[in-house]
Structures are given as structure tokens and as C-alpha cells.
Design a protein around this motif. Structure first.
Motif, mmCIF file in Angstrom:
data_model
loop_
_atom_site.group_PDB
_atom_site.id
_atom_site.type_symbol
_atom_site.label_atom_id
_atom_site.label_comp_id
_atom_site.label_asym_id
_atom_site.label_seq_id
_atom_site.Cartn_x
_atom_site.Cartn_y
_atom_site.Cartn_z
ATOM 1 N N LEU A 150 0.823 -1.215 0.000
ATOM 2 C CA LEU A 150 0.000 0.000 0.000
ATOM 3 C C LEU A 150 0.854 1.261 0.000
ATOM 4 N N LYS A 151 1.962 1.219 0.756
ATOM 5 C CA LYS A 151 2.867 2.392 0.778
ATOM 6 C C LYS A 151 3.360 2.692 -0.629
ATOM 7 N N GLU A 152 3.753 1.641 -1.345
ATOM 8 C CA GLU A 152 4.286 1.830 -2.700
ATOM 9 C C GLU A 152 3.189 2.277 -3.669
ATOM 10 N N PHE A 153 2.006 1.692 -3.539
ATOM 11 C CA PHE A 153 0.900 2.081 -4.421
ATOM 12 C C PHE A 153 0.575 3.572 -4.261
ATOM 13 N N MET A 154 0.591 4.044 -3.010
ATOM 14 C CA MET A 154 0.202 5.433 -2.748
ATOM 15 C C MET A 154 1.127 6.420 -3.450
ATOM 16 N N THR A 155 2.395 6.043 -3.632
ATOM 17 C CA THR A 155 3.330 6.906 -4.362
ATOM 18 C C THR A 155 2.817 7.145 -5.776
ATOM 19 N N VAL A 156 2.353 6.070 -6.423
ATOM 20 C CA VAL A 156 1.858 6.175 -7.797
ATOM 21 C C VAL A 156 0.526 6.937 -7.827
ATOM 22 N N TYR A 157 -0.370 6.623 -6.886
ATOM 23 C CA TYR A 157 -1.669 7.316 -6.869
ATOM 24 C C TYR A 157 -1.485 8.812 -6.619
ATOM 25 N N ASP A 158 -0.499 9.170 -5.806
ATOM 26 C CA ASP A 158 -0.227 10.594 -5.571
ATOM 27 C C ASP A 158 0.248 11.268 -6.858
ATOM 28 N N MET A 159 1.076 10.557 -7.632
ATOM 29 C CA MET A 159 1.557 11.126 -8.903
ATOM 30 C C MET A 159 0.386 11.351 -9.864
ATOM 31 N N LEU A 160 -0.563 10.429 -9.848
ATOM 32 C CA LEU A 160 -1.738 10.537 -10.728
ATOM 33 C C LEU A 160 -2.813 11.443 -10.142
ATOM 34 N N ASP A 161 -2.647 11.845 -8.876
ATOM 35 C CA ASP A 161 -3.626 12.643 -8.140
ATOM 36 C C ASP A 161 -4.998 11.959 -8.133
ATOM 37 N N ILE A 162 -4.976 10.665 -7.771
ATOM 38 C CA ILE A 162 -6.208 9.878 -7.686
ATOM 39 C C ILE A 162 -6.399 9.410 -6.251
ATOM 40 N N GLN A 163 -7.598 9.669 -5.722
ATOM 41 C CA GLN A 163 -7.943 9.240 -4.363
ATOM 42 C C GLN A 163 -9.036 8.170 -4.445
ATOM 43 N N PHE A 164 -9.137 7.402 -3.362
ATOM 44 C CA PHE A 164 -10.148 6.342 -3.294
ATOM 45 C C PHE A 164 -11.029 6.527 -2.062
ATOM 46 N N ASP A 165 -12.235 6.007 -2.162
ATOM 47 C CA ASP A 165 -13.161 6.043 -1.023
ATOM 48 C C ASP A 165 -13.069 4.758 -0.202
ATOM 49 N N SER A 166 -12.513 3.709 -0.795
ATOM 50 C CA SER A 166 -12.428 2.430 -0.094
ATOM 51 C C SER A 166 -11.264 1.612 -0.638
ATOM 52 N N PHE A 167 -10.537 0.961 0.293
ATOM 53 C CA PHE A 167 -9.489 0.007 -0.093
ATOM 54 C C PHE A 167 -9.894 -1.408 0.309
ATOM 55 N N ASN A 168 -11.186 -1.648 0.411
ATOM 56 C CA ASN A 168 -11.653 -2.994 0.760
ATOM 57 C C ASN A 168 -11.353 -3.949 -0.387
ATOM 58 N N GLY A 169 -10.359 -4.804 -0.174
ATOM 59 C CA GLY A 169 -9.977 -5.760 -1.199
ATOM 60 C C GLY A 169 -10.631 -7.110 -0.976
#
Length: 563
Positions: free
Chosen positions: A237-256
Motif C-alpha cells: 500500500l505504501k508503494e501504491f500510494m506513491t503512484v496514486y499521488d503522482m496521478l492525483d487519484i484518491q479512493f473512497d475504499s481500499f476494501n480488497g
């Protein structure tokens, strides 16, 4: 401004006894050639009622039409062609867009109902590759589009954090893992171990049995398996958040997938209660022959649940939690059969709301025409691609505008935006080859071209240095201005079309068309010359910028003010 509605209203005044305004509206067509007018009405539908030839009806109607918004009518055979009064209509369009700004094209079609969107969904313990780009950016664009038409999107990152692959990873980690290396560079090391497992398993197939046994332990809550899984998930998740921050994309749920692990017993109980389960060679299935589908495998012979069991639990949970109007799954085309089975099983359970679930399939990103594969280790890291795109954008900015302030920030907006736009410009279902150097170009059908067009429009407005006057005459009738105005006016229809097709490329292609039309206008018009039309021209520039910025926003792409 709905130009068809304007024409329909005028025709309806003369045929109200025979056709409703909605019926007239539905009959209106767009002529194939501009010289045949802006809108055409086919008179065939009135022939029986009027007991006249359609040509005569078109002729009679032409003589009755009288509206300041229509400059002339021209009967051509059975058609009545309408030429709109460009001066009157241009003023209305410009006022509407510049007044409403980014609310232009907004509708309440969805009436605030909820739309969960299953998107991105990378597997933990693996880096985010280019293969994850499509689900992420298509899902994000769809969230923006459904919100624009009045729904409330819920962006769900349905993490791949469960399944037999974690049995494989645990086996690989216990056999070959170096604790120190894994702690220093967790995801890269875990990927190596995952690839190594598959290489060794080709020679030693008994490893697959070990992996299944470890996954069963994980399902049963074994302490060691759970601790390893928790660590893999947290680092991922730490690594994924780096990419999502670059794309400026947020999520409402991380329920996998793991979130539904304790909800599957209820699903199986519901399936039993509905009487749809059968046994087949020790496995538990739902027969879907009447849907022309293979049986849905709910439980393996060893009692382990499967992907579809968790997706059933997820669908039921989302319906209960969000009471969705629509539920979207931005997942690759190769999963089409899975989603057909999922909906069919829910229908068998008596859940008619399964019809509101939509798989949003998409094609592959390829390299040299070949699919990228994590299992074989041929992975192109998304973070590296975004960084490289940013560097290429910076090189071009240094050539074009070396004194630009905040060059690094603009380069990031342009580089990342180029990658996102390129993906969304392609029809969703098409595969496409990715060549980064072609994507980050300021010319051609690219994101930077649209961004640059918007920056040019804003630069013109800064040079003008005046307040725009919407109360002054805003009449523009030349062909280049009219080409831009017609496209601007079609933006609400473009948004609705993009929503109805769940197809962000409709907006991406539109933004390219508008950019091209505006650049033609700018090349053929002295926008800043001091005359009576100067204010109207500047309002047109402003309106173009408003629409380009909103188009880019809907796609999840930034619009820098200077480039």
C-alpha cells in the motif's frame, strides 16, 4: 444551448396537432454537408396526416417559419433545412458558457444516486505496472463523468490481497527469502521471489501443492501466514500510494478481496437457501447452462473458496451498503466471462439488481505488440514511466519556454497528463502499443497538445488585459468562430454520450477536435485587434479555455496555465 430544441419548438408551433415537440425533436437530423444547413427536418412523417407529398409539406413549412434564431430555411426535396442565425446563437452560447464556467454541461440526470466503481485493484506484493494504468485512469475518469451527470461515485480499490498467489509467495519467501533484502526493498524483492517460484515450479510441480496448503492456512487464520500476509499488504500500500499521488487519484475504499473473507459463509448459505448449488466431482458449483455459460465454481473440492465467491460477497455488500443505481467494474476484457457468470449467479439468487452491474472492459497495453507479463518478470513499472514522461516533458519545456516559472511542476502535469490522456484517447476496447516518446509530444493527437491549446488561450486573455463584458454584443458569424462555437455548444451532449457508453475516449477525442478548431480560428483571426468584435472574440477564447479545462478535469488531467 440545445439548438435542436430551438428548431423543434419552432416547427412544433405549426404541426402541434399532429406531432408532439418530443417527436419533432426525435426526427431532426444533422445534414452531412455544412452547405445544407445546420439542422434538417424530414417531412415524411407528416405525409399521411397532411395527405400531401413530403416535398410540398417542406415547402409549406418553410414559408411559415419565423424566428430571429433562424436566418433562413431551404426546402430540398422532402427535407426542410434550417440555417441558424450565427450572430444571435453565438451570443447565447458564449454567455451561457462563460457564466456557468465549469458547471457547464452539469446535469441532475443521476439524481444523487450512488455508483460504486471497482477500479485499479493491483495485487499486493507486486509493484504497480503499466498493466494497472488502464483500470486506474478509466475508473477515475468514469467517476468524474458520472458525478458530472448527477450521480455520487464511490471509488473502490478492490485490492488483490487474497488468493492462492499468496500461498505461492509465502512458500517462496520461506524457501529463498532474505529478510534483510526484503525489508530494504520489499516490493522488488517479493516480485523476484514470485517470479522465482514460477520458474522453479515448472521443474518441481509439487511446489503448487505447498502453495495451496499455505493459502488454506491463511484462510484458516494461521498466525505465521497471517503475519506475513499483513506485512506484504502494508508495504504494498505504501508503494501504491506513491503512484496514486503522482496521478492525483484518491479512493473512497481500499476494501480488497480479504475484506470479504468472513462474508463468504453467508453467500454460500444464501446460495444453498435459494437451492442453486450442486456438487460436481467434489466441487460446489452453480449450473449456468440456461445462460449459455460454463458452471460457476463456488468451492473447490478441498473447501477453498474462489474469486467468484468473493465477488458475490462484494456485490451483495455493495448493494446493502450503497444501494447503488449502477455498479461499475473497470476490469480488463479477459475477465468478461467471469462477470457474465457473476451476474448470472446473482440473477439465479433472485437479485434483479444484478442488471445494474456493468463490466467496463478494456484492451491491453502492449509493447512491440506483445502483452506485458508479471509472472515472467517482464514488467514495466508505472512509477518509472510517469517519471520518464515528466523528464521528457521538461526537455520540451526547456526548448520551447526556458524561462517558464515552476518548470518542474508544469513538467509533471504535462508528463503524467500525457500518459493518462493517451490511454483515454484510445477506444476503451482497443489494444494499443505504448511508445512514450510519441505520447509526450506538444503536437499531434496528444494530451500536451490540448494542454498547450488551453495555455495559449489563457495567454491571449492575459495579453488583452481587459475585463470581459458579457453585456456587450457577442455576435460572431465567421466560419472559423462558428466551427469553435458549434463544438463548445455540443459539450453537454458529449458528456452524456461518454456516460451512456461508459467511454472516456468520447471526451478525449472531443477535446482534440475543439483544440484543432480553436487553433484554426487563432491562425486565421486577429483576435487582439482593436475593433467592435474584439470583446466577443475574447469571450470566445475564454469559453474555449473553460471547456478545455473541464474536459481535461473529467479525464483526470491537469491544465497548467502556462507552458
Amino acid at each position: 444551448m440545445d439548438l435542436k430544441k430551438l428548431v423543434a419548438n419552432e416547427i412544433h408551433r405549426h404541426v402541434a396537432e399532429h406531432l408532439s415537440e418530443e417527436q419533432v425533436y426525435g426526427l431532426l437530423e444533422k445534414p452531412k454537408h455544412a452547405e445544407h444547413g445546420d439542422i434538417a427536418f424530414p417531412a415524411f412523417s407528416l405525409a399521411k396526416t397532411f395527405r400531401k407529398a413530403p416535398q410540398m409539406i417542406a415547402q409549406d413549412l418553410a414559408e411559415k417559419i419565423d424566428s430571429p434564431a433562424i436566418s433562413k430555411t431551404e426546402p430540398v426535396g422532402p427535407y426542410l433545412n434550417f440555417f441558424l442565425n450565427k450572430e444571435v446563437i453565438s451570443a447565447e452560447i458564449l454567455k451561457e458558457v462563460v457564466t456557468q464556467k465549469d458547471d457547464y454541461g452539469q446535469s441532475d440526470y443521476g439524481k444523487g444516486q450512488t455508483v460504486p466503481i471497482d477500479m485499479s485493484s493491483p495485487n499486493i506484493a507486486k509493484p504497480m505496472s503499466m498493466g494497472h494504468l488502464r483500470s486506474t485512469v478509466i475508473g477515475n475518469a468514469l467517476a468524474n463523468i458520472v458525478e458530472k451527470v448527477g450521480y455520487k461515485p464511490v471509488k473502490i480499490n478492490h485490492l488483490g490481497d487474497w488468493g492462492t498467489q499468496f500461498g505461492k509467495l509465502i512458500v517462496a519467501y520461506k524457501k529463498w527469502g532474505d529478510v534483510e533484502k526484503v525489508e530494504q526493498n520489499p516490493i522488488a524483492e517479493l516480485l523476484k521471489l514470485y517470479v522465482q517460484f514460477h520458474e522453479v515450479a515448472e521443474e518441481q510441480p509439487e511446489l503448487e501443492d505447498e502453495a495451496r496448503a499455505w493459502f488454506k492456512k491463511l484462510e484458516d487464520g494461521d498466525q505465521e501466514a497471517t503475519e506475513l500476509w499483513t506485512r506484504f499488504r502494508s508495504e504494498s500500500l505504501k508503494e501504491f500510494m506513491t503512484v496514486y499521488d503522482m496521478l492525483d487519484i484518491q479512493f473512497d475504499s481500499f476494501n480488497g478481496e480479504a475484506f470479504y473473507n468472513d462474508k463468504m459463509d453467508e453467500v454460500i448459505a444464501l446460495l444453498e437457501e435459494k437451492g442453486v448449488l450442486t456438487q460436481d466431482r467434489g466441487a460446489t458449483i452453480v449450473d449456468l447452462e440456461k445462460y449459455n455459460l460454463n458452471p460457476a465454481l463456488i468451492k473447490k473440492s478441498d473447501g477453498a473458496t474462489l474469486y467468484i465467491t468473493r465477488d458475490l460477497a462484494a456485490a451483495i455488500y455493495r448493494k446493502r451498503t450503497y444501494d447503488f443505481a449502477l455498479s461499475l467494474y473497470a476490469v480488463g476484457n479477459e475477465q468478461s466471462n467471469h462477470f457474465k457468470q457473476l451476474k448470472a449467479v446473482l440473477k439465479e439468487m433472485g437479485y434483479d439488481w444484478a442488471d445494474d452491474m456493468h463490466h467496463i472492459p478494456f484492451g491491453l497495453i502492449t509493447q512491440g505488440g506483445k502483452k506485458l507479463s508479471t509472472r515472467k518478470g517482464k514488467v514495466i513499472l508505472l512509477e518509472e514511466v510517469l517519471n520518464e514522461a515528466t523528464s521528457l516533458a521538461l526537455e520540451q519545456i526547456n526548448l520551447k519556454n526556458p524561462t517558464l516559472e515552476n518548470k518542474e511542476d508544469v513538467a509533471k502535469q504535462v508528463g503524467v497528463g500525457a500518459v493518462v490522456f493517451h490511454d483515454l484517447r484510445n477506444d476503451r476496447l482497443n489494444n494499443f502499443d505504448f511508445v512514450l516518446e510519441e505520447v509526450v509530444q506538444f503536437e499531434g493527437e496528444t494530451g500536451p497538445y490540448v494542454q498547450y491549446t488551453n495555455a495559449r488561450a489563457l495567454s491571449i486573455l492575459r495579453k488583452a488585459g481587459v475585463e470581459l463584458d458579457l453585456a456587450a454584443p457577442l455576435h460572431l458569424a465567421d466560419d472559423y468562430a462558428w466551427g469553435v462555437l458549434k463544438l463548445i455548444n455540443s459539450f453537454p451532449d458529449i458528456i452524456m454520450s461518454s456516460f451512456e457508453k461508459f467511454e472516456p475516449s468520447v471526451i478525449a477525442k472531443y477535446s482534440l477536435q475543439l483544440s484543432q478548431a480553436f487553433n484554426r480560428y487563432y491562425a486565421n483571426t486577429k483576435v487582439l485587434v482593436e475593433d467592435e468584435e474584439r470583446n466577443a472574440r475574447l469571450v470566445l477564447v475564454k469559453a474555449t479555455s473553460v471547456i478545455l479545462q473541464e474536459s481535461l478535469r473529467l479525464l483526470g488531467v491537469k491544465a497548467p496555465e502556462r507552458m
